[in-house]
Design an enzyme around this catalytic site. Structure first.
Site, PDB file in Angstrom:
ATOM      1  N   SER A  27      -5.949  18.218 -19.952  1.00 23.53           N
ATOM      2  CA  SER A  27      -7.038  18.304 -18.980  1.00 23.53           C
ATOM      3  C   SER A  27      -7.903  19.530 -19.296  1.00 23.53           C
ATOM      4  O   SER A  27      -8.465  19.615 -20.396  1.00 23.53           O
ATOM      5  CB  SER A  27      -6.467  18.338 -17.561  1.00 23.53           C
ATOM      6  OG  SER A  27      -7.486  18.164 -16.605  1.00 23.53           O
ATOM      7  N   ASP A  43      -8.530   6.633 -17.153  1.00 22.69           N
ATOM      8  CA  ASP A  43      -8.590   7.950 -16.524  1.00 22.69           C
ATOM      9  C   ASP A  43      -9.815   7.995 -15.613  1.00 22.69           C
ATOM     10  O   ASP A  43     -10.953   8.052 -16.086  1.00 22.69           O
ATOM     11  CB  ASP A  43      -8.677   9.031 -17.613  1.00 22.69           C
ATOM     12  CG  ASP A  43      -8.469  10.439 -17.084  1.00 22.69           C
ATOM     13  OD1 ASP A  43      -8.777  10.672 -15.898  1.00 22.69           O
ATOM     14  OD2 ASP A  43      -8.025  11.304 -17.855  1.00 22.69           O
ATOM     15  N   HIS A  62      -5.091   9.805 -15.748  1.00 23.50           N
ATOM     16  CA  HIS A  62      -5.125  11.185 -16.233  1.00 23.50           C
ATOM     17  C   HIS A  62      -3.732  11.730 -16.549  1.00 23.50           C
ATOM     18  O   HIS A  62      -3.591  12.646 -17.359  1.00 23.50           O
ATOM     19  CB  HIS A  62      -5.809  12.068 -15.179  1.00 23.50           C
ATOM     20  CG  HIS A  62      -6.258  13.399 -15.684  1.00 23.50           C
ATOM     21  ND1 HIS A  62      -7.094  13.540 -16.784  1.00 23.50           N
ATOM     22  CD2 HIS A  62      -6.007  14.662 -15.247  1.00 23.50           C
ATOM     23  CE1 HIS A  62      -7.330  14.828 -16.988  1.00 23.50           C
ATOM     24  NE2 HIS A  62      -6.681  15.522 -16.085  1.00 23.50           N
TER      25      HIS A  62
END
Length: 722
Positions: free
Chosen positions: A592, A667, A699
């Site tokens: 991320s 995602d 995600h």
């Protein structure tokens, strides 16, 4: 004598080899080392008790059990699913009515985004043991304070269910997917302001306040969902990227008896957020936190429940941004507790009901990290802080006037508390880097342990055969003089005369922390597995991370990634000069924001890093959502350089090392668009690299054997490329 010594030496050597059993990806990511906890612990409000959702493995049933804080003994089983065929699928979550005589039970839960879900809900009356299914696939059902009604949202409209008459009243009618939402938040509010329920009952149960989102002009984002179908389906939802139109929000007061709604005039604000909304202890006073789009100016409004007139009772401004929290707490006289960074560190303040400051309760060059509550009888505030160091957490109590502070936790590491309703006891959860979580009952007056609850000795015993290395915490000073928290994991048979490859891990996002003295998370076991294979893992929290004061955290404003990347590169240079490190073999990994960072590091630090792995990275800040990105960068129209100078996609020509790029195709947070456009940019720059797309994974990239395959892939890449 000499031969005997050799035999003993040989035996010891063999024993040490046998003693360190090797960790495996399969063990790590199938829960082998999961610590025991206390599931679904809820402190009661009216009695000095708490409940736990327990699971009976023999009968495959669940129970909500009631325990006494003073003795930790089970007092009663409130409900057992074995007695109700309707609950054959179990209990996913539960909430009590205010008088704690009724329970809303959720099952058949279907996740929507990070926090939101729909579920079926059952109403259970404790005294009569009557169970009734009342709602099917709805969101956020909430008891009215008097326990006679339940507000809920279904298909973007707000409803009220009357428990006695079993009648449902529709409060709003204009709800429509990807257009109008009533009573729950849109995608970006849920993700970045971290709440879903956008309605609240007044203390007298006569009014319902709710937020309406008009997202009709918000741009849409679409994702292909592949599954195993002949044709993929397309999931489309509203997603405001940086600089694009947000949903228009409005606030309403609904009168339950009159069945009528009144809009609150927020005409003084333009392009704003309603970051929080709830009723005060005064049944006729609603409060709302209104935040401008730059998020550097917050008004706390008090709103008259009859006239809808508004009044600003508190204003916070910041040169960077104002953090929104859930710490606002109203006392019986409607004075309130508030937390703020306005003196440079996060502290607790007490205001009267007009917004006049009564006292700053905590002070110092340290941060309050959790507000636990106020005992109004003794005028004592309970909280968690970093007073003993930014990598540790302790529990404290202090008087409302800021005097008589007492440290209630004893051990060094991370302490968290759940207090009994009368603040006589608290359950302390403690862990550090060498101690798995322990749960103890402590007295709130002095913090002394009254009784042990869970100690995880079984996990401690299990881990002995692996003879794991430990995290070494230290402060790293870069050549520029920046002092950064760090930890290092070395191989257990570390030899200072050897040269080791280094694998750096970080997240680095604003206000985050990875260098904390708490128990191992799943990835820590992976790092220890790598240590068993001859790698040193290092983690450094650079500038922009949290719990060292506002100046350290907010220095990255308008240049998100600039100083964070500098610090990782500079830290790698310092580490590379350690006598036992091979400076030609330093890699970096992140997920991320951490993936954004590792992508930037392999490009901007091309002469420092040999390899990088980026999972689900932002590669262009223009692709990410409005609330998060603009909080730190303002809009791309205002700060194009801040966006483009720090986006990895613009620096692909610098790639020299080995790069692995990974993303999930579904995602909804950091869209796979980031990796797809990064891939194309790398291809057109004629750069060789590796990449993997995980179909229909969000995600978190998990499900089935996904995590095992993913971490095996990354391990292989490290062993081949570092």
């Amino acid at each position: 004598m000499k031969s005997t010594s050799l035999v003993v030496l040989f035996l010891v050597s063999c024993f040490s080899v046998v003693a360190q059993q090797k960790l495996s990806i399969e063990e790590i990511y199938t829960g082998t080392f999961r610590a025991q906890g206390m599931d679904e612990l809820q402190a009661m409000k009216n009695t000095n008790q708490y409940t736990v959702l327990n699971f009976d493995r023999t009968s495959r049933t669940q129970q909500i059990d009631l325990y006494d804080y003073a003795t930790l003994k089970k007092v009663n089983t409130l409900i057992d699913t074995k007695n109700f065929s309707e609950l054959a699928e179990g209990i996913d979550s539960y909430t009590f009515s205010r008088d704690e005589k009724q329970i809303l039970l959720a099952n058949n839960t279907n996740q929507i985004y990070r926090h939101s879900f729909t579920a079926d809900f059952f109403l259970y009356t404790i005294d009569t043991k009557q169970l009734t299914k009342i709602l099917t696939q709805v969101q956020e059902p909430t008891f009215s304070p008097d326990g006679t009604k339940i507000g809920f949202v279904k298909e973007n409209n707000l409803f009220i269910y009357d428990i006695a008459t079993k009648k449902t009243t529709q409060v709003t009618t204009d709800g429509k997917k990807n257009s109008i939402i009533n009573g729950i938040t849109d995608w970006v509010y849920e993700e970045e302001f971290a709440f879903v329920r956008a309605f609240d009952w007044s203390a007298d149960s006569k009014k319902l306040a709710y937020i309406r989102f008009d997202e009709s002009e918000v741009p849409e984002f679409s994702m292909n969902i592949y599954k195993k179908d002949l044709y993929p389906t397309v999931e489309t939802f509203k997603y405001p990227k940086a600089g694009e139109k947000n949903a228009q929000v409005s606030l309403f007061l609904y009168d339950v008896n009159a069945n009528s709604a009144k809009a609150i005039n927020l005409g003084n604000y333009n392009d704003f957020y309603i970051a929080r909304m709830k009723w005060t202890n005064d049944a006729n006073v609603l409060c709302a936190q209104i935040l401008n789009r730059h998020q550097d100016n917050l008004d706390l409004l008090f709103i008259d429940g009859t006239t809808a007139a508004t009044k600003v009772v508190l204003n916070e401004k910041d040169n960077a941004y104002v953090d929104v929290t859930d710490n606002l707490t109203f006392l019986k006289d409607n004075s309130f507790i508030w937390t703020s960074e306005k003196d440079g560190f996060n502290h607790i303040y007490w205001y009267d009901k007009t917004g006049k400051l009564k006292s700053q309760i905590t002070k110092g060059n340290w941060e309050v990290t959790a507000y636990y509550g106020l005992d109004e009888k003794t005028k004592t505030v309970f909280y968690q802080s970093t007073e003993k160091g930014s990598t540790v957490r302790d529990v404290y109590k202090i008087n409302l006037d800021g005097k008589s502070k007492v440290k209630l936790s004893e051990k060094t590491g991370t302490n968290e508390a759940t207090f009994s309703p009368n603040f006589q006891y608290f359950i302390n959860t403690f862990s550090n880097a060498t101690t798995p979580p322990t749960y103890t009952l402590n007295t709130a007056s002095n913090g002394k342990v009254a009784q042990s609850i869970v100690d995880n000795t079984a996990l401690t015993e299990k881990l002995k055969k692996y003879d794991l290395p430990t995290k070494e915490f230290f402060e790293l000073t870069t050549e520029k003089g920046n002092k950064l928290n760090a930890w290092m994991i070395k191989p257990k048979d570390f030899d200072a005369n050897k040269k080791y490859p280094v694998f750096m891990y970080q997240y680095s996002g604003p206000g985050s922390q990875q260098v904390a003295n708490d128990w191992l998370d799943t990835n820590d076991y992976w790092f220890m597995m790598l240590a068993q294979q001859g790698y040193i893992t290092v983690c450094v929290d650079g500038r922009g991370t949290g719990f060292k004061g506002a100046a350290f955290k907010k220095c990255t404003q308008k240049q998100l990634g600039k100083y964070e990347v500098e610090d990782q590169i500079d830290a790698a240079k310092v580490i590379g000069n350690y006598s036992y490190v091979d400076k030609t073999r330093i890699g970096i990994f992140g997920w991320s924001y951490g993936g954004f960072m590792s992508s930037n590091c392999i490009l901007k630090g091309a002469d420092v890093f040999k390899m990088a792995i980026a999972v689900a990275p932002v590669t262009n800040w223009r692709f990410y959502d409005s609330i998060y990105t603009e909080r730190y960068l303002q809009t791309p129209q205002e700060n194009a350089g801040g966006y483009d100078d720090n986006s990895p996609i613009n620096f692909v020509s610098k790639l020299k090392g080995n790069f692995l790029l990974i993303h999930g195709s579904a995602d909804d947070n950091v869209h796979v668009q980031n990796s797809m456009q990064m891939i194309e940019a790398l291809v057109q720059a004629n750069k060789q690299f590796d990449w993997a797309i995980y179909p229909d994974k969000n995600h978190g990239i998990y499900g089935g054997k996904t995590r095992i395959q993913l971490f095996n892939k990354m391990t292989t890449f490290i062993k081949e490329k570092l």
